[in-house]
Design a protein around this motif. Structure first.
Motif, mmCIF file in Angstrom:
data_model
loop_
_atom_site.group_PDB
_atom_site.id
_atom_site.type_symbol
_atom_site.label_atom_id
_atom_site.label_comp_id
_atom_site.label_asym_id
_atom_site.label_seq_id
_atom_site.Cartn_x
_atom_site.Cartn_y
_atom_site.Cartn_z
ATOM 1 N N ILE A 197 0.802 -1.223 0.000
ATOM 2 C CA ILE A 197 0.000 0.000 0.000
ATOM 3 C C ILE A 197 0.831 1.268 0.000
ATOM 4 O O ILE A 197 0.271 2.363 -0.012
ATOM 5 N N GLN A 198 2.165 1.151 -0.004
ATOM 6 C CA GLN A 198 2.992 2.351 0.068
ATOM 7 C C GLN A 198 2.759 3.282 -1.116
ATOM 8 O O GLN A 198 3.022 4.480 -1.027
ATOM 9 N N GLY A 199 2.263 2.732 -2.233
ATOM 10 C CA GLY A 199 1.996 3.569 -3.395
ATOM 11 C C GLY A 199 1.007 4.678 -3.113
ATOM 12 O O GLY A 199 1.046 5.723 -3.773
ATOM 13 N N ILE A 200 0.104 4.490 -2.140
ATOM 14 C CA ILE A 200 -0.845 5.544 -1.781
ATOM 15 C C ILE A 200 -0.100 6.774 -1.305
ATOM 16 O O ILE A 200 -0.387 7.905 -1.721
ATOM 17 N N VAL A 201 0.882 6.569 -0.431
ATOM 18 C CA VAL A 201 1.628 7.680 0.162
ATOM 19 C C VAL A 201 2.679 8.218 -0.807
ATOM 20 O O VAL A 201 2.810 9.432 -0.994
ATOM 21 N N ILE A 202 3.434 7.311 -1.436
ATOM 22 C CA ILE A 202 4.543 7.732 -2.295
ATOM 23 C C ILE A 202 4.035 8.444 -3.545
ATOM 24 O O ILE A 202 4.603 9.461 -3.969
ATOM 25 N N SER A 203 2.971 7.928 -4.150
ATOM 26 C CA SER A 203 2.443 8.602 -5.344
ATOM 27 C C SER A 203 1.922 9.991 -4.983
ATOM 28 O O SER A 203 2.062 10.938 -5.772
ATOM 29 N N ASN A 204 1.345 10.139 -3.792
ATOM 30 C CA ASN A 204 0.866 11.447 -3.366
ATOM 31 C C ASN A 204 2.010 12.445 -3.279
ATOM 32 O O ASN A 204 1.880 13.600 -3.702
ATOM 33 N N SER A 205 3.156 11.975 -2.759
ATOM 34 C CA SER A 205 4.336 12.850 -2.687
ATOM 35 C C SER A 205 4.813 13.241 -4.082
ATOM 36 O O SER A 205 5.187 14.399 -4.319
ATOM 37 N N LEU A 206 4.788 12.277 -5.013
ATOM 38 C CA LEU A 206 5.220 12.580 -6.372
ATOM 39 C C LEU A 206 4.289 13.580 -7.042
ATOM 40 O O LEU A 206 4.738 14.549 -7.674
ATOM 41 N N PHE A 207 2.988 13.357 -6.919
ATOM 42 C CA PHE A 207 2.023 14.258 -7.547
ATOM 43 C C PHE A 207 2.148 15.678 -6.997
ATOM 44 O O PHE A 207 1.950 16.655 -7.724
#
Length: 433
Positions: free
Chosen positions: A283-293
């Motif tokens: 589920i780390q993609g929820i947090v990491i993608s938010n940082s990227l966006f």
């Protein structure tokens, strides 16, 4: 399930896990702007799927026994054997079964990428890297399409290459992918064989209970391997409690609060850490993608970030450029984390990734449509790959997860080499003329 609906279910499930378990962000944040961009990517995928088809009732399927798989099998088996030999040689010359040494070697490779130095991987490893994904395709083809699967061949050509790749690389992804594709192919058998329309077509044999028991045992052994990989890495850094503290400082997330303390008291620090790291992995993609966006201000990397083979090629052509791009991600605390499929598309193509998400959804719905229509049973070979690609969209793109680009190259080649009766007749007429 329609791909658009499945994508929504997957992301809602990941978000629920993030909210229910005691995940606590230490220095990371979830921004509204980043969340809206994520919704835009999800909407584009769903739109692409709905543009192709909305719903189709299941219809009778062409009998798999009418398809000539000989050419595809020859290709996949040959490539899988080369992958076995290459990864086996790499395993013998490398760290063997020492997980600690393998972990150190992986860390050194990641550091080399940041420094712009050339990869120290051997020629055997490079060959094996290109070949072992063919085993995923053979595994799906042999389990799904054969009325009576040959389990010895399935193990040799479909399972063994992934096992060797995991051991040689000191990771878990090839082994996990092998298990996932085997499960999905087995689960798809009733959907294929239960709808065969040809009168008198051979019905699939039941899977022998002993085979199921062996599969469960192998799955447990594989799961134990995953646990040992994480435990080995935790022990190198001081144990479960220290790893949770390390995660809070270095990853920006940990288990915290009264619920986390209750879990440690009840389960122990090591088990609590294993639960944390297994769920965080997905589920780390929820947090990491938010940082990227919200924060990524670099240029589009055009596949260097999300496609392993592109990264490898560019490291030879422009190692300093690759190092600078990845150092930028490291400085923004993104490098080394899974950014989800949509975070990857954003880094590689910026908002152009929205168009790729649209095409991805369209292609997924194309497979959905053709498997529902049943006129060409070959399309079923794509179904497990599309399913796993959507499920792991919370981790990476289908072309980026577990050497996905090379996997899909072998998949498309195998599909082209499969012959229906009409194709064989056309080929005979052409040769005669």
């Amino acid at each position: 399930m329609h791909p658009a609906l499945f994508m929504i279910v997957v992301w809602l499930g990941a978000l629920s896990a993030f909210l229910v378990l005691p995940f606590q962000l230490t220095y990371r944040t979830i921004s509204t702007d980043g969340f809206l961009v994520l919704l835009a990517f999800l909407a584009m995928f769903c739109l692409g799927g709905l543009l192709r088809t909305v719903y189709l009732p299941q219809q009778p399927v062409q009998a798999p026994t009418e398809i000539d798989f000989s050419r595809a099998d020859l290709l996949l088996k040959s490539i899988a054997v080369v992958g076995c030999i290459s990864m086996g040689y790499e395993l013998v010359r490398g760290a063997g079964l020492d997980l600690a040494s393998a972990y150190t070697a992986r860390s050194e490779q990641a550091q080399a990428m940041l420094l712009g130095t050339m990869s120290q991987s051997s020629g055997a490893f490079k060959i094996g890297f290109l070949c072992y994904p063919a085993s995923y395709v053979y595994l799906v083809r042999a389990v799904l399409f054969k009325s009576k699967p040959n389990w010895v061949e399935i193990f040799i050509f479909g399972v063994f290459p992934g096992v060797l790749a995991s051991l040689a690389m000191g990771g878990r992804t090839p082994l996990f992918s092998t298990m996932a594709y085997a499960f999905l192919a087995y689960a798809a058998r009733p959907y294929l064989w239960g709808r065969v329309k040809a009168l008198g077509a051979a019905k699939p044999h039941r899977i022998h209970p002993l085979v199921k028991i062996v599969a469960v045992v192998l799955a447990l052994v594989g799961f134990n391997y995953f646990i040992n990989v994480f435990i080995t890495r935790a022990e190198l850094d001081g144990g479960g409690q220290e790893m949770l503290r390390h995660a809070a400082i270095r990853w920006g997330v940990t288990f915290g609060g009264p619920q986390a303390e209750w879990m440690v008291d009840l389960l122990g620090s090591t088990t609590t850490y294993l639960i944390f790291v297994f769920v965080w992995y997905f589920i780390q993609g929820i947090v990491i993608s938010n940082s990227l966006f919200a924060t990524y201000a670099g240029g589009p990397l055009m596949g260097v970030y999300g496609i392993e083979i592109t990264t490898a090629i560019m490291r030879r052509l422009d190692p300093d450029g690759v190092a600078q791009n990845f150092k930028y991600l490291l400085d923004h605390d993104i490098y080394g984390f899974y950014p989800s499929a949509f975070g990857t598309l954003y880094v590689d193509y910026l908002y152009g990734g929205l168009a790729i998400a649209l095409v991805w959804g369209w292609l997924a719905a194309l497979v959905y449509r053709n498997t529902r229509l049943g006129q060409d049973a070959r399309w079923f070979v794509f179904a497990p790959f599309v399913t796993l690609g959507i499920f792991f969209s919370i981790v990476n793109t289908p072309l980026g997860f577990s050497n996905g680009f090379i996997t899909h190259v072998w998949l498309v080649l195998a599909f082209v080499l499969m012959r229906r009766p009409a194709d064989a007749a056309v080929a005979r007429n052409s040769s005669t003329n």
